[in-house]
Design an enzyme around this catalytic site. Structure first.
Site, PDB file in Angstrom:
ATOM      1  N   ASN A   7     -17.230 -59.384  -3.762  1.00 46.17           N
ATOM      2  CA  ASN A   7     -17.684 -58.271  -4.599  1.00 46.17           C
ATOM      3  C   ASN A   7     -16.647 -57.135  -4.500  1.00 46.17           C
ATOM      4  OD1 ASN A   7     -18.906 -55.701  -5.173  1.00 46.17           O
ATOM      5  ND2 ASN A   7     -20.897 -56.715  -5.217  1.00 46.17           N
ATOM      6  N   ASP A   9     -16.743 -54.154  -6.064  1.00 47.71           N
ATOM      7  CA  ASP A   9     -17.257 -52.830  -6.470  1.00 47.71           C
ATOM      8  C   ASP A   9     -16.614 -51.681  -5.700  1.00 47.71           C
ATOM      9  OD1 ASP A   9     -19.063 -54.233  -8.011  1.00 47.71           O
ATOM     10  OD2 ASP A   9     -20.822 -53.708  -6.810  1.00 47.71           O
ATOM     11  N   HIS A  10     -16.454 -51.866  -4.389  1.00 48.94           N
ATOM     12  CA  HIS A  10     -16.059 -50.708  -3.590  1.00 48.94           C
ATOM     13  C   HIS A  10     -14.564 -50.415  -3.633  1.00 48.94           C
ATOM     14  CE1 HIS A  10     -20.103 -50.004  -2.841  1.00 48.94           C
ATOM     15  NE2 HIS A  10     -20.291 -51.147  -2.217  1.00 48.94           N
ATOM     16  N   HIS A  43     -20.657 -55.363 -10.063  1.00 47.19           N
ATOM     17  CA  HIS A  43     -21.947 -54.795 -10.500  1.00 47.19           C
ATOM     18  C   HIS A  43     -21.667 -53.647 -11.459  1.00 47.19           C
ATOM     19  CE1 HIS A  43     -26.069 -52.941  -9.093  1.00 47.19           C
ATOM     20  NE2 HIS A  43     -25.990 -53.052 -10.384  1.00 47.19           N
ATOM     21  N   ARG A  45     -23.154 -50.782 -13.023  1.00 48.03           N
ATOM     22  CA  ARG A  45     -24.371 -49.968 -12.910  1.00 48.03           C
ATOM     23  C   ARG A  45     -24.510 -49.091 -14.149  1.00 48.03           C
ATOM     24  NH1 ARG A  45     -26.256 -49.796  -7.174  1.00 48.03           N
ATOM     25  NH2 ARG A  45     -27.856 -48.468  -8.056  1.00 48.03           N
ATOM     26  N   ARG A  49     -20.987 -45.791 -11.634  1.00 50.49           N
ATOM     27  CA  ARG A  49     -20.432 -45.060 -10.484  1.00 50.49           C
ATOM     28  C   ARG A  49     -19.215 -45.764  -9.876  1.00 50.49           C
ATOM     29  NH1 ARG A  49     -25.146 -45.809  -5.997  1.00 50.49           N
ATOM     30  NH2 ARG A  49     -26.410 -45.029  -7.716  1.00 50.49           N
ATOM     31  N   HIS A  50     -19.105 -47.071 -10.054  1.00 45.47           N
ATOM     32  CA  HIS A  50     -17.885 -47.735  -9.541  1.00 45.47           C
ATOM     33  C   HIS A  50     -17.232 -48.598 -10.621  1.00 45.47           C
ATOM     34  CE1 HIS A  50     -21.005 -50.626  -8.491  1.00 45.47           C
ATOM     35  NE2 HIS A  50     -21.346 -50.024  -7.359  1.00 45.47           N
ATOM     36  N   GLU A  70     -23.253 -58.653 -11.800  1.00 49.22           N
ATOM     37  CA  GLU A  70     -24.551 -58.123 -11.338  1.00 49.22           C
ATOM     38  C   GLU A  70     -24.963 -57.024 -12.293  1.00 49.22           C
ATOM     39  OE1 GLU A  70     -24.901 -56.433  -7.463  1.00 49.22           O
ATOM     40  OE2 GLU A  70     -23.893 -58.157  -6.605  1.00 49.22           O
ATOM     41  N   THR A 101     -27.895 -51.196  -3.803  1.00 45.08           N
ATOM     42  CA  THR A 101     -29.112 -51.931  -4.149  1.00 45.08           C
ATOM     43  C   THR A 101     -29.992 -52.027  -2.911  1.00 45.08           C
ATOM     44  OG1 THR A 101     -27.681 -53.219  -5.604  1.00 45.08           O
ATOM     45  CG2 THR A 101     -29.917 -54.031  -5.296  1.00 45.08           C
ATOM     46  N   GLU A 151     -30.622 -65.398  -5.346  1.00 45.38           N
ATOM     47  CA  GLU A 151     -29.773 -64.853  -4.285  1.00 45.38           C
ATOM     48  C   GLU A 151     -30.709 -64.143  -3.307  1.00 45.38           C
ATOM     49  OE1 GLU A 151     -26.350 -62.458  -5.359  1.00 45.38           O
ATOM     50  OE2 GLU A 151     -26.306 -61.530  -3.378  1.00 45.38           O
ATOM     51  N   HIS A 191     -25.751 -59.218   0.775  1.00 44.04           N
ATOM     52  CA  HIS A 191     -26.041 -57.799   0.970  1.00 44.04           C
ATOM     53  C   HIS A 191     -26.018 -57.465   2.459  1.00 44.04           C
ATOM     54  CE1 HIS A 191     -27.353 -53.728   0.301  1.00 44.04           C
ATOM     55  NE2 HIS A 191     -27.069 -53.939  -0.961  1.00 44.04           N
ATOM     56  N   GLY A 213     -19.197 -57.853  -0.142  1.00 44.73           N
ATOM     57  CA  GLY A 213     -18.316 -56.828  -0.672  1.00 44.73           C
ATOM     58  C   GLY A 213     -17.851 -55.818   0.344  1.00 44.73           C
ATOM     59  N   HIS A 214     -18.760 -54.961   0.790  1.00 45.01           N
ATOM     60  CA  HIS A 214     -18.371 -53.769   1.527  1.00 45.01           C
ATOM     61  C   HIS A 214     -17.527 -54.062   2.764  1.00 45.01           C
ATOM     62  CE1 HIS A 214     -18.979 -50.207   4.126  1.00 45.01           C
ATOM     63  NE2 HIS A 214     -18.834 -49.582   2.980  1.00 45.01           N
TER      64      HIS A 214
HETATM   65  N1  PXP Z   1     -25.438 -59.196  -3.571  1.00 45.81           N
HETATM   66  C1  PXP Z   1     -26.044 -58.258  -4.341  1.00 45.81           C
HETATM   67  C2  PXP Z   1     -27.120 -58.690  -5.285  1.00 45.81           C
HETATM   68  C3  PXP Z   1     -25.658 -56.903  -4.270  1.00 45.81           C
HETATM   69  O1  PXP Z   1     -26.269 -55.981  -5.045  1.00 45.81           O
HETATM   70  C4  PXP Z   1     -24.597 -56.550  -3.405  1.00 45.81           C
HETATM   71  C5  PXP Z   1     -24.138 -55.121  -3.361  1.00 45.81           C
HETATM   72  O2  PXP Z   1     -23.622 -54.741  -4.600  1.00 45.81           O
HETATM   73  C6  PXP Z   1     -23.997 -57.564  -2.627  1.00 45.81           C
HETATM   74  C7  PXP Z   1     -24.462 -58.870  -2.714  1.00 45.81           C
HETATM   75  C8  PXP Z   1     -22.888 -57.265  -1.688  1.00 45.81           C
HETATM   76  O3  PXP Z   1     -23.353 -56.426  -0.671  1.00 45.81           O
HETATM   77  P1  PXP Z   1     -22.326 -55.817   0.369  1.00 45.81           P
HETATM   78  O4  PXP Z   1     -21.417 -54.907  -0.369  1.00 45.81           O
HETATM   79  O5  PXP Z   1     -23.205 -55.115   1.350  1.00 45.81           O
HETATM   80  O6  PXP Z   1     -21.580 -56.988   0.975  1.00 45.81           O
END
Ligand code: PXP
Length: 237
Positions: A7, A9-10, A43, A45, A49-50, A70, A101, A151, A191, A213-214
């Site tokens: 992921n 996003d960040h 994702h 949104r 925001r990202h 997402e 989320t 998921e 997540h 992701g993070h």
């Molecule tokens: N899966 C879903 C459905 C999510 O919303 C997210 C966060 O955007 C992730 C996985 C990834 O989470 P993390 O960034 O904490 O690894």
């Protein structure tokens, strides 16, 4: 062998902190694939925001593995998905003031919306996944919807305060993964997973894919994207 969806996003979160053009989540996606990632997750949104619309258009062009979008189950997002044609859409709940989320979909409460959202996506050949809490009632409700994957939300496992709470959350995820697979769903999870807590989740036999992701982006800031992805792949396999 469990697959890794990265992921990105960040990477976009850092860019949006300055509203500039770096770092680019599209470059991060290419580097993740070069390092062996099986898919890219982003994702979009409602508040942008990202990830931005431009990122998705470019991701659709350059991602060679598997693009998982997402999004919330809203009419506006469905329209974007039908134009973009990602390989997969993961439907998630979205709250305006949440930092991230915060939990899975309430499938029971959102049943009507979900039952209207899923068919047009599947009719376009997009695989549909539902982000759900490790709660058997949610999975059973999801079984009546024509989704392909669930998921499983691993956030409570990741936030467990001690080893016994962690074990209890792990057992819930294991049980729900087994029920979901029996009901015919493909199973993924994600997540809050980190290099430290990922292995027991990767060992659940029904789990086909982890979306992370993070923690990968955090390590990438220190060590580089390719190394961060390679290290996660070697942990989960
Ligand atoms: N899966 C879903 C459905 C999510 O919303 C997210 C966060 O955007 C992730 C996985 C990834 O989470 P993390 O960034 O904490 O690894």
């Amino acid at each position: 062998m469990v697959k890794l969806g990265v992921n990105v996003d960040h990477v976009a979160t850092v860019r949006q902190a300055r509203k500039t053009d770096e770092p680019d989540p599209v470059v991060a996606a290419i580097m993740s694939e070069l390092a062996g990632a099986d898919g890219i997750v982003a994702h979009l949104r409602g508040d942008r925001r990202h990830i931005q619309d431009r990122d998705l258009l470019l991701l659709r062009e350059v991602v060679r593995t598997h693009l998982n979008l997402e999004m919330a189950a809203s009419e506006a997002m469905v329209k974007i998905a039908l134009d973009l044609k990602p390989d997969m859409v993961t439907l998630v709940p979205e709250e305006p003031n949440e930092v991230t989320t915060e939990g899975g979909l309430n499938v029971l409460q959102s049943y009507q919306t979900l039952s209207e959202t899923i068919p047009p996506l599947r009719d376009e050949g997009i695989v549909v996944s539902l982000f759900v809490d490790p709660d058997v009632n949610q999975i059973k409700a999801a079984a009546k919807l024509r989704a392909d994957y669930v998921e499983i939300h691993t956030g409570l496992y990741a936030e467990a305060k001690d080893a016994s709470e962690e074990l209890a959350e792990l057992e819930k995820i294991q049980d729900v993964a087994a029920v979901a697979a029996k009901l015919g769903f493909g199973v993924s999870a994600g997540h809050g997973l980190t290099y430290q807590n990922v292995r027991p989740i990767a060992e659940i036999k029904e789990v086909e894919e982890l979306n992370i992701g993070h923690t990968i982006v955090s390590r990438a800031i220190m060590a580089g994207m390719e190394q961060a992805v390679r290290e996660m792949i070697s942990l989960i396999r």
